[in-house]
Design a protein around this motif. Structure first.
Motif, PDB file in Angstrom:
ATOM      1  N   VAL A 122      63.832  49.806  61.346  1.00 18.07           N
ATOM      2  CA  VAL A 122      63.437  48.819  62.330  1.00 18.07           C
ATOM      3  C   VAL A 122      61.914  48.729  62.338  1.00 18.07           C
ATOM      4  O   VAL A 122      61.219  49.728  62.465  1.00 18.07           O
ATOM      5  CB  VAL A 122      63.960  49.204  63.732  1.00 18.07           C
ATOM      6  CG1 VAL A 122      63.497  48.208  64.756  1.00 18.07           C
ATOM      7  CG2 VAL A 122      65.471  49.294  63.716  1.00 18.07           C
TER       8      VAL A 122
ATOM      9  N   LYS B 222      59.474  47.005  64.489  1.00 23.44           N
ATOM     10  CA  LYS B 222      59.067  46.241  65.660  1.00 23.44           C
ATOM     11  C   LYS B 222      57.557  46.363  65.829  1.00 23.44           C
ATOM     12  O   LYS B 222      56.999  47.450  65.868  1.00 23.44           O
ATOM     13  CB  LYS B 222      59.749  46.767  66.915  1.00 23.44           C
ATOM     14  CG  LYS B 222      61.191  46.381  67.025  1.00 23.44           C
ATOM     15  CD  LYS B 222      61.664  46.645  68.431  1.00 23.44           C
ATOM     16  CE  LYS B 222      62.864  47.551  68.397  1.00 23.44           C
ATOM     17  NZ  LYS B 222      63.353  47.895  69.719  1.00 23.44           N
TER      18      LYS B 222
ATOM     19  N   SER C 252      56.815  38.586  71.868  1.00 25.62           N
ATOM     20  CA  SER C 252      57.371  37.796  70.767  1.00 25.62           C
ATOM     21  C   SER C 252      57.848  36.433  71.263  1.00 25.62           C
ATOM     22  O   SER C 252      57.690  35.428  70.557  1.00 25.62           O
ATOM     23  CB  SER C 252      58.502  38.558  70.089  1.00 25.62           C
ATOM     24  OG  SER C 252      59.545  38.828  70.988  1.00 25.62           O
TER      25      SER C 252
ATOM     26  N   GLN D 294      60.348  39.064  65.163  1.00 23.04           N
ATOM     27  CA  GLN D 294      60.189  40.115  66.163  1.00 23.04           C
ATOM     28  C   GLN D 294      61.125  39.887  67.354  1.00 23.04           C
ATOM     29  O   GLN D 294      61.702  40.833  67.882  1.00 23.04           O
ATOM     30  CB  GLN D 294      58.744  40.190  66.635  1.00 23.04           C
ATOM     31  CG  GLN D 294      57.798  40.723  65.593  1.00 23.04           C
ATOM     32  CD  GLN D 294      58.171  42.127  65.183  1.00 23.04           C
ATOM     33  OE1 GLN D 294      58.263  43.029  66.009  1.00 23.04           O
ATOM     34  NE2 GLN D 294      58.411  42.318  63.897  1.00 23.04           N
TER      35      GLN D 294
ATOM     36  N   MET E 150      64.520  40.913  66.190  1.00 23.57           N
ATOM     37  CA  MET E 150      64.624  42.371  66.093  1.00 23.57           C
ATOM     38  C   MET E 150      64.769  43.003  67.475  1.00 23.57           C
ATOM     39  O   MET E 150      65.547  43.939  67.653  1.00 23.57           O
ATOM     40  CB  MET E 150      63.403  42.960  65.380  1.00 23.57           C
ATOM     41  CG  MET E 150      63.314  42.625  63.913  1.00 23.57           C
ATOM     42  SD  MET E 150      64.627  43.342  62.946  1.00 23.57           S
ATOM     43  CE  MET E 150      64.156  45.041  62.947  1.00 23.57           C
ATOM     44  N   ASN E 151      64.018  42.516  68.449  1.00 19.41           N
ATOM     45  CA  ASN E 151      64.103  43.060  69.796  1.00 19.41           C
ATOM     46  C   ASN E 151      65.454  42.758  70.448  1.00 19.41           C
ATOM     47  O   ASN E 151      66.020  43.619  71.123  1.00 19.41           O
ATOM     48  CB  ASN E 151      62.971  42.511  70.673  1.00 19.41           C
ATOM     49  CG  ASN E 151      61.660  43.182  70.369  1.00 19.41           C
ATOM     50  OD1 ASN E 151      61.573  44.396  70.282  1.00 19.41           O
ATOM     51  ND2 ASN E 151      60.628  42.384  70.189  1.00 19.41           N
TER      52      ASN E 151
ATOM     53  N   SER F 280      68.212  44.930  68.710  1.00 21.17           N
ATOM     54  CA  SER F 280      68.216  46.342  69.076  1.00 21.17           C
ATOM     55  C   SER F 280      68.667  46.542  70.527  1.00 21.17           C
ATOM     56  O   SER F 280      69.258  47.564  70.858  1.00 21.17           O
ATOM     57  CB  SER F 280      66.836  46.965  68.871  1.00 21.17           C
ATOM     58  OG  SER F 280      65.903  46.375  69.741  1.00 21.17           O
TER      59      SER F 280
END
Length: 98
Positions: free
Chosen positions: A2, A4, A11, A87, A90-91, A94
């Motif tokens: 990951v 980040k 983001s 981003q 990805m946030n 997760s």
């Protein structure tokens, strides 16, 4: 792995600003390209023209240069949009998997 770089709020802010930057700078580039008279004051013109041909050439060069600069800046905002979108994804990915 990951990767980040920023949080979800930053983001999202980057996404919103990048979308606005791409839209605005693309439109400004188009308006410079079609030689919009309203943007004449924003051209970097020399003072004291002695003939009309030199003035017209200087105005044409200013419009072309500003249009290219706007399009380059729009492309840079597009890169920022892609990074911010990645981003944000990805946030969110997760936070859902936790």
């Amino acid at each position: 792995m990951v990767c980040k770089l920023c949080g979800p709020k930053l983001s999202l802010c980057g996404l919103v600003l990048s979308v606005w930057g791409v839209i605005q700078l693309t439109l400004m580039g188009v308006f410079y390209h079609i030689r919009a008279v309203a943007l004449l004051e924003d051209l970097p013109l020399e003072e004291g023209h002695h003939d009309i041909d030199h003035f017209i050439a200087n105005v044409e060069y200013g419009y072309t240069t500003n249009a290219q600069n706007c399009w380059i800046a729009a492309l840079l905002y597009l890169v920022t949009l892609v990074v911010s979108g990645h981003q944000f994804w990805m946030n969110n990915r997760s936070s859902v998997s936790m």
